[in-house]
Motif scaffolding. Structure first.
Motif, PDB file in Angstrom:
ATOM      1  N   ARG A  74       0.841  -1.205   0.000  1.00  0.00           N
ATOM      2  CA  ARG A  74       0.000   0.000   0.000  1.00  0.00           C
ATOM      3  C   ARG A  74       0.878   1.257   0.000  1.00  0.00           C
ATOM      4  O   ARG A  74       0.625   2.209  -0.751  1.00  0.00           O
ATOM      5  CB  ARG A  74      -0.912   0.010   1.220  1.00  0.00           C
ATOM      6  CG  ARG A  74      -1.842   1.232   1.286  1.00  0.00           C
ATOM      7  CD  ARG A  74      -2.711   1.217   2.523  1.00  0.00           C
ATOM      8  NE  ARG A  74      -1.925   1.351   3.743  1.00  0.00           N
ATOM      9  CZ  ARG A  74      -1.711   0.386   4.632  1.00  0.00           C
ATOM     10  NH1 ARG A  74      -2.228  -0.817   4.435  1.00  0.00           N
ATOM     11  NH2 ARG A  74      -0.985   0.588   5.710  1.00  0.00           N
TER      12      ARG A  74
ATOM     13  N   SER B 100       0.941   3.946  -3.196  1.00  0.00           N
ATOM     14  CA  SER B 100       0.319   5.259  -2.981  1.00  0.00           C
ATOM     15  C   SER B 100       1.068   6.338  -3.760  1.00  0.00           C
ATOM     16  O   SER B 100       2.281   6.515  -3.612  1.00  0.00           O
ATOM     17  CB  SER B 100       0.316   5.600  -1.490  1.00  0.00           C
ATOM     18  OG  SER B 100      -0.546   4.737  -0.770  1.00  0.00           O
TER      19      SER B 100
ATOM     20  N   ASN C  40      -5.485  -1.367  -4.182  1.00  0.00           N
ATOM     21  CA  ASN C  40      -6.825  -0.858  -3.896  1.00  0.00           C
ATOM     22  C   ASN C  40      -6.828   0.132  -2.727  1.00  0.00           C
ATOM     23  O   ASN C  40      -7.618   1.086  -2.710  1.00  0.00           O
ATOM     24  CB  ASN C  40      -7.774  -2.015  -3.568  1.00  0.00           C
ATOM     25  CG  ASN C  40      -8.125  -2.864  -4.776  1.00  0.00           C
ATOM     26  OD1 ASN C  40      -7.932  -2.449  -5.921  1.00  0.00           O
ATOM     27  ND2 ASN C  40      -8.645  -4.048  -4.536  1.00  0.00           N
ATOM     28  N   ALA C  41      -5.944  -0.116  -1.746  1.00  0.00           N
ATOM     29  CA  ALA C  41      -5.928   0.714  -0.545  1.00  0.00           C
ATOM     30  C   ALA C  41      -5.038   1.944  -0.684  1.00  0.00           C
ATOM     31  O   ALA C  41      -5.000   2.789   0.224  1.00  0.00           O
ATOM     32  CB  ALA C  41      -5.468  -0.120   0.649  1.00  0.00           C
ATOM     33  N   ALA C  42      -4.301   2.054  -1.782  1.00  0.00           N
ATOM     34  CA  ALA C  42      -3.355   3.163  -1.959  1.00  0.00           C
ATOM     35  C   ALA C  42      -4.097   4.490  -2.059  1.00  0.00           C
ATOM     36  O   ALA C  42      -5.215   4.561  -2.563  1.00  0.00           O
ATOM     37  CB  ALA C  42      -2.524   2.935  -3.218  1.00  0.00           C
ATOM     38  N   THR C  43      -3.432   5.548  -1.564  1.00  0.00           N
ATOM     39  CA  THR C  43      -4.017   6.902  -1.640  1.00  0.00           C
ATOM     40  C   THR C  43      -2.964   7.889  -2.128  1.00  0.00           C
ATOM     41  O   THR C  43      -1.990   8.132  -1.431  1.00  0.00           O
ATOM     42  CB  THR C  43      -4.531   7.349  -0.254  1.00  0.00           C
ATOM     43  OG1 THR C  43      -3.484   7.188   0.722  1.00  0.00           O
ATOM     44  CG2 THR C  43      -5.717   6.536   0.179  1.00  0.00           C
ATOM     45  N   PRO C  44      -3.174   8.470  -3.303  1.00  0.00           N
ATOM     46  CA  PRO C  44      -4.212   8.117  -4.275  1.00  0.00           C
ATOM     47  C   PRO C  44      -3.878   6.797  -4.963  1.00  0.00           C
ATOM     48  O   PRO C  44      -2.712   6.381  -4.976  1.00  0.00           O
ATOM     49  CB  PRO C  44      -4.173   9.286  -5.252  1.00  0.00           C
ATOM     50  CG  PRO C  44      -2.759   9.763  -5.207  1.00  0.00           C
ATOM     51  CD  PRO C  44      -2.326   9.604  -3.780  1.00  0.00           C
ATOM     52  N   PRO C  45      -4.873   6.148  -5.555  1.00  0.00           N
ATOM     53  CA  PRO C  45      -4.623   4.858  -6.183  1.00  0.00           C
ATOM     54  C   PRO C  45      -3.908   5.001  -7.514  1.00  0.00           C
ATOM     55  O   PRO C  45      -4.044   6.020  -8.195  1.00  0.00           O
ATOM     56  CB  PRO C  45      -6.036   4.293  -6.387  1.00  0.00           C
ATOM     57  CG  PRO C  45      -6.896   5.506  -6.526  1.00  0.00           C
ATOM     58  CD  PRO C  45      -6.297   6.534  -5.604  1.00  0.00           C
TER      59      PRO C  45
ATOM     60  N   GLY D  92     -11.271   0.562  -7.366  1.00  0.00           N
ATOM     61  CA  GLY D  92     -10.820   1.937  -7.169  1.00  0.00           C
ATOM     62  C   GLY D  92     -10.441   2.674  -8.430  1.00  0.00           C
ATOM     63  O   GLY D  92      -9.697   3.650  -8.376  1.00  0.00           O
TER      64      GLY D  92
ATOM     65  N   THR E 179      -8.536   1.612 -10.836  1.00  0.00           N
ATOM     66  CA  THR E 179      -7.274   1.148 -11.416  1.00  0.00           C
ATOM     67  C   THR E 179      -7.572   0.094 -12.479  1.00  0.00           C
ATOM     68  O   THR E 179      -8.249  -0.895 -12.198  1.00  0.00           O
ATOM     69  CB  THR E 179      -6.362   0.538 -10.342  1.00  0.00           C
ATOM     70  OG1 THR E 179      -6.128   1.492  -9.307  1.00  0.00           O
ATOM     71  CG2 THR E 179      -5.024   0.114 -10.939  1.00  0.00           C
TER      72      THR E 179
END
Length: 322
Positions: free
Chosen positions: A61, A65, A101-106, A157, A159
């Motif tokens: 993650r 990100s 999926n959990a990355a911010t931003p993806p 998300g 992606t």
């Protein structure tokens, strides 16, 4: 504007070539790195390091990100038992997807390196289409196919995904074909008895280019290869020409190939050879329909076999490997 990539398997054979290609193109490279990995290529290009493994969803993650593209190359190609394949090729891929999926931003794109082994050998001697029912003949192939399903079914998300199925990959740094170069240098060219194997091949720098291009290609599944069908004899002759030998062609009975694979498997595999790799070797043809290839390897840019073998042999000789 600079783009950022997270690469799993960046310290491996294909990964090292992708790291260099992306760095030359102005990308910022992040690499998921386990302790004890050979990081010389990463040091060479000033790549960022994310400490962790495919078991570490948090590290994945963190690395994903803010990245534009995640390139998932890490895999187990030979192991003693099914559990090791599943842990790396299925569970590890699921962790990559979850981290993405959990990355911010993806990330905008996930590029997954799969294999011809996932779809299985040619169907009735003709190239297998992407939309045909896969028929993998090894645990490696089955788990890579399961990895494809994870990417296709669990990525979220916004992606998008590009899946690349590669045939045997060769080139500078390759250890899989190296034992065959050494045998040919000793004037031996073993091959299974029966119909001559027909296969696609891909030079590692072409695969690295295809992976990089997949960051911007339409989503989908792409077999990638030099668009030429090679009888195994052509490969042997190309290697022999560079080794300066005239090897004796040894025809091995299928039972002998299987027995050798079984014995190698008892010792964890010799290189990437084991009983299941023996089964893959005994398939008469590894050919896929290359429709869509132009988006990843433009026409006329694939490295011809003779040139690729020459460059591989030259590198082996320079490194003292043969």
């Amino acid at each position: 504007m600079s783009r950022t990539a997270l690469i799993t398997g960046a310290t491996g054979f294909v990964g090292g070539h992708l790291v260099r290609r992306l760095a030359r193109s102005g990308w910022t490279v992040r690499a998921l790195v386990r302790g004890g990995s050979d990081t010389r290529v990463l040091d060479e290009v000033g790549a960022q390091r994310v400490r962790g493994s495919l078991d570490d969803e948090g590290a994945l993650r963190e690395g994903a990100s803010g990245a534009d593209t995640v390139f998932h190359l890490a895999a187990v190609t030979a192991a003693r038992g099914e559990a090791a394949y599943v842990r790396a090729n299925v569970d590890g891929t699921r962790n990559v997807v979850r981290g993405t999926n959990a990355a911010t931003p993806p990330p905008r794109r996930l590029v997954y390196l799969s294999s011809y082994a996932a779809c299985g050998p040619a169907l009735h001697g003709r190239p297998r289409r992407v939309d045909e029912t896969p028929g993998p003949v090894s645990t490696y192939g089955r788990t890579k196919l399961q990895g494809e399903a994870v990417v296709g079914g669990e990525l979220a998300g916004g992606t998008s995904a590009a899946i690349l199925r590669a045939p045997p990959v060769y080139g500078p740094g390759d250890k899989a074909l190296l034992p065959y170069f050494r045998l040919v240098k000793r004037r031996l060219a073993p091959a299974p008895a029966g119909p001559e194997l027909r296969t696609h091949m891909v030079f590692v720098e072409d695969l690295a280019a295809a992976l990089a291009n997949a960051a911007d290609a339409p989503p989908g599944t792409y077999p990638v290869a030099e668009p030429v069908e090679h009888p195994w004899g052509d490969i042997v002759r190309a290697i022999a020409a560079e080794m300066g030998t005239r090897p004796v062609r040894l025809k091995l009975p299928p039972a002998g190939v299987r027995a050798a694979g079984t014995v190698a498997g008892w010792f964890g595999g010799i290189g990437v050879f084991n009983r299941e790799k023996a089964e893959e070797m005994l398939a008469p043809a590894w050919l896929c329909d290359l429709t869509g290839l132009d988006a990843l390897i433009p026409p006329g840019t694939a490295t011809p076999l003779a040139e690729g073998i020459r460059r591989t042999a030259q590198w082996y000789l320079e490194q003292g490997w043969v």
